[in-house]
Design an enzyme around this catalytic site. Sequence first.
Site, PDB file in Angstrom:
ATOM      1  N   GLY A  56      11.888 -16.669   4.664  1.00 25.67           N
ATOM      2  CA  GLY A  56      13.232 -16.696   5.525  1.00 25.67           C
ATOM      3  C   GLY A  56      13.361 -16.271   6.828  1.00 25.67           C
ATOM      4  O   GLY A  56      14.292 -16.252   7.541  1.00 25.67           O
TER       5      GLY A  56
ATOM      6  N   GLU B 101       6.209 -16.483   1.706  1.00 29.86           N
ATOM      7  CA  GLU B 101       6.222 -17.600   1.223  1.00 29.86           C
ATOM      8  C   GLU B 101       7.130 -18.418   2.421  1.00 29.86           C
ATOM      9  O   GLU B 101       8.276 -18.836   2.165  1.00 29.86           O
ATOM     10  CB  GLU B 101       7.385 -17.575   0.139  1.00 29.86           C
ATOM     11  CG  GLU B 101       6.525 -16.917  -1.022  1.00 29.86           C
ATOM     12  CD  GLU B 101       7.742 -16.642  -2.170  1.00 29.86           C
ATOM     13  OE1 GLU B 101       8.777 -16.699  -2.021  1.00 29.86           O
ATOM     14  OE2 GLU B 101       7.384 -16.217  -3.299  1.00 29.86           O
ATOM     15  N   PRO B 102       6.728 -18.599   3.647  1.00 30.34           N
ATOM     16  CA  PRO B 102       7.295 -19.170   4.777  1.00 30.34           C
ATOM     17  C   PRO B 102       7.703 -20.806   4.644  1.00 30.34           C
ATOM     18  O   PRO B 102       6.765 -21.458   3.923  1.00 30.34           O
ATOM     19  CB  PRO B 102       6.556 -18.918   5.959  1.00 30.34           C
ATOM     20  CG  PRO B 102       5.381 -19.044   5.322  1.00 30.34           C
ATOM     21  CD  PRO B 102       5.113 -18.191   3.885  1.00 30.34           C
ATOM     22  N   GLY B 103       8.849 -21.080   4.980  1.00 31.35           N
ATOM     23  CA  GLY B 103       9.116 -22.677   4.796  1.00 31.35           C
ATOM     24  C   GLY B 103       9.556 -23.141   6.253  1.00 31.35           C
ATOM     25  O   GLY B 103       8.581 -23.699   7.287  1.00 31.35           O
TER      26      GLY B 103
ATOM     27  N   TYR C 213      26.188 -26.969   5.141  1.00 33.31           N
ATOM     28  CA  TYR C 213      26.264 -25.742   5.704  1.00 33.31           C
ATOM     29  C   TYR C 213      27.019 -25.692   6.875  1.00 33.31           C
ATOM     30  O   TYR C 213      26.917 -24.503   7.666  1.00 33.31           O
ATOM     31  CB  TYR C 213      24.840 -25.028   5.999  1.00 33.31           C
ATOM     32  CG  TYR C 213      23.707 -25.117   4.907  1.00 33.31           C
ATOM     33  CD1 TYR C 213      23.719 -24.519   3.543  1.00 33.31           C
ATOM     34  CD2 TYR C 213      22.599 -25.811   5.096  1.00 33.31           C
ATOM     35  CE1 TYR C 213      23.123 -24.491   2.573  1.00 33.31           C
ATOM     36  CE2 TYR C 213      21.613 -25.969   4.062  1.00 33.31           C
ATOM     37  CZ  TYR C 213      21.861 -25.337   2.865  1.00 33.31           C
ATOM     38  OH  TYR C 213      20.876 -25.361   1.823  1.00 33.31           O
TER      39      TYR C 213
ATOM     40  N   CYS D 197      30.859 -43.108   3.685  1.00 34.76           N
ATOM     41  CA  CYS D 197      32.305 -43.141   3.257  1.00 34.76           C
ATOM     42  C   CYS D 197      32.645 -41.727   2.936  1.00 34.76           C
ATOM     43  O   CYS D 197      33.243 -41.537   1.654  1.00 34.76           O
ATOM     44  CB  CYS D 197      32.631 -44.098   2.373  1.00 34.76           C
ATOM     45  SG  CYS D 197      32.184 -45.696   2.889  1.00 34.76           S
TER      46      CYS D 197
HETATM   47  C1  LIG Z   1      13.512 -21.207  -0.252  1.00 35.05           C
HETATM   48  C2  LIG Z   1      12.580 -20.454  -0.496  1.00 35.05           C
HETATM   49  C3  LIG Z   1      11.684 -19.862   0.544  1.00 35.05           C
HETATM   50  C4  LIG Z   1      11.556 -20.405   1.748  1.00 35.05           C
HETATM   51  O1  LIG Z   1      12.501 -19.896   2.711  1.00 35.05           O
HETATM   52  P1  LIG Z   1      12.433 -20.282   4.056  1.00 35.05           P
HETATM   53  O2  LIG Z   1      13.695 -19.603   4.807  1.00 35.05           O
HETATM   54  O3  LIG Z   1      12.516 -21.829   4.535  1.00 35.05           O
HETATM   55  O4  LIG Z   1      11.327 -19.508   4.793  1.00 35.05           O
HETATM   56  C5  LIG Z   1      10.532 -18.788  -0.090  1.00 35.05           C
HETATM   57  N1  LIG Z   1      10.639 -18.599  -1.056  1.00 35.05           N
HETATM   58  C6  LIG Z   1      11.555 -18.744  -2.151  1.00 35.05           C
HETATM   59  C7  LIG Z   1      11.663 -18.323  -3.483  1.00 35.05           C
HETATM   60  C8  LIG Z   1      12.708 -19.765  -1.887  1.00 35.05           C
HETATM   61  O5  LIG Z   1      13.391 -20.030  -2.769  1.00 35.05           O
END
Ligand SMILES: *Cc1c(COP(=O)(O)O)cnc(C)c1O
Length: 422
Positions: A239, A273-275, A320, A346
Amino acid sequence: MNHFEYKNGELFCEDIAVSTIAKEVGTPFYLYSKATLERHFEAFDSGFKGVDHLTCFAVKSCSNIAVLSLFSGLGGGADIVSGGELFRALSAGMDPKRIIYSGVGKTEEEIRYGLTSGILLFNVESAQELHRINEVAADMNLKAAIAFRVNPDVDPKTHAYISTGLAKNKFGIPIQEALDLYLEANEMTNIDVQGVSCHIGSQLTLISPFVETLRKLKKFALQLADKGINIQYLDLGGGVGITYDDEEPPHPMEYAKAIQEELAGLDVTLILEPGRVIVGNAGIMVTEVQYTKTNRGGEQEKHFIVVDAGMNDLTRPSLYGAYHSISPVVEKGNGSQVADIVGPICETGDFLAKDREFPEVAQGDLLAVESAGAYGFTMASNYNSRPRVAEVMVSGDQFRVIRKRETMESLIQGEAIPEFGE
Ligand SMILES: *Cc1c(COP(=O)(O)O)cnc(C)c1O
């Protein structure tokens, strides 16, 4: 810091001009910088080097196996949300003992796949899921390691669509109800209760919601300990936000420091859990101007720049209302105008930018849509029967196609014109 920089008015990814790559692979395409991916992973992960931890990259944000393999090589794991993502992580060579499985709707088949593969943990999101995992594990004659994803009811102060940790969101188990479920799970023969997990939302620009969450989880872990359940893993989710426009997210080091201070005194392995924070600014999408046009109605004049990438290729602006900075790949020093940058789909909602002050561009010019590394290609679809675009990775002065552009044939793959009997 990333490795997309202008040199003499031309955008480079590391040591290659973006236009050189466009010439070879065509447009549109996603472009990732390997050095940036590595740098961002390390910047995040190294903040936690003082504590037992596991950085499980959120596969859904950028799931190409080249990217997963890179993070695996740096000691990272994976946070997956489907059987498909498990397949990707394993295909990338990820150690199953570094894979955790989140998501509200795991099927029996997916649970079986996770257990067969020997993943580290399931993050369980409901009582029914717990029972299903217990049954599948019993059938396989093994014990499933689980954590519950609890919903701490903390406001992440982010976009409503990407907040997940409020009571009104579908995710997790309300923290007040979780204790009973832990006690129940602890009695199950084929369940091994090992952790507490959460994920409160995405694109957070404040540290305080994370700290507040951790405080609640810590309190909860102590409550569990009182009942004789000693957890081994505490998963704080992902997050952490990034800068798309003028946001000022915390530096990963600040975030890591605040978390570790709050964690002090708790003997657990921290899971993260970084994305987005790792991949978001490590990738761009490159698109070519097809047409420019001006629609006049009365006094009004509206300029449009029509490009060859649409909402099917990068959906965040449409979905978003997300902001992506966009720049010409080659700066020409032209005057500017206010324009909408739109795709060929379209749908009125098919835009990459609205009412954007933008340099005047011409047919054939290349544009770089920035901060597209996270939730870019992974959210792409074939809408309007558009083949999904190529993904390319750069390292130094070399580039490789890490996913080929789809072909016309791939569009109808698996389809059939049925023959029915009389
Ligand atoms: C989407 C998600 C993440 C990653 O979120 P980011 O905002 O990209 O860091 C981590 N854990 C879970 C369970 C998610 O659904």
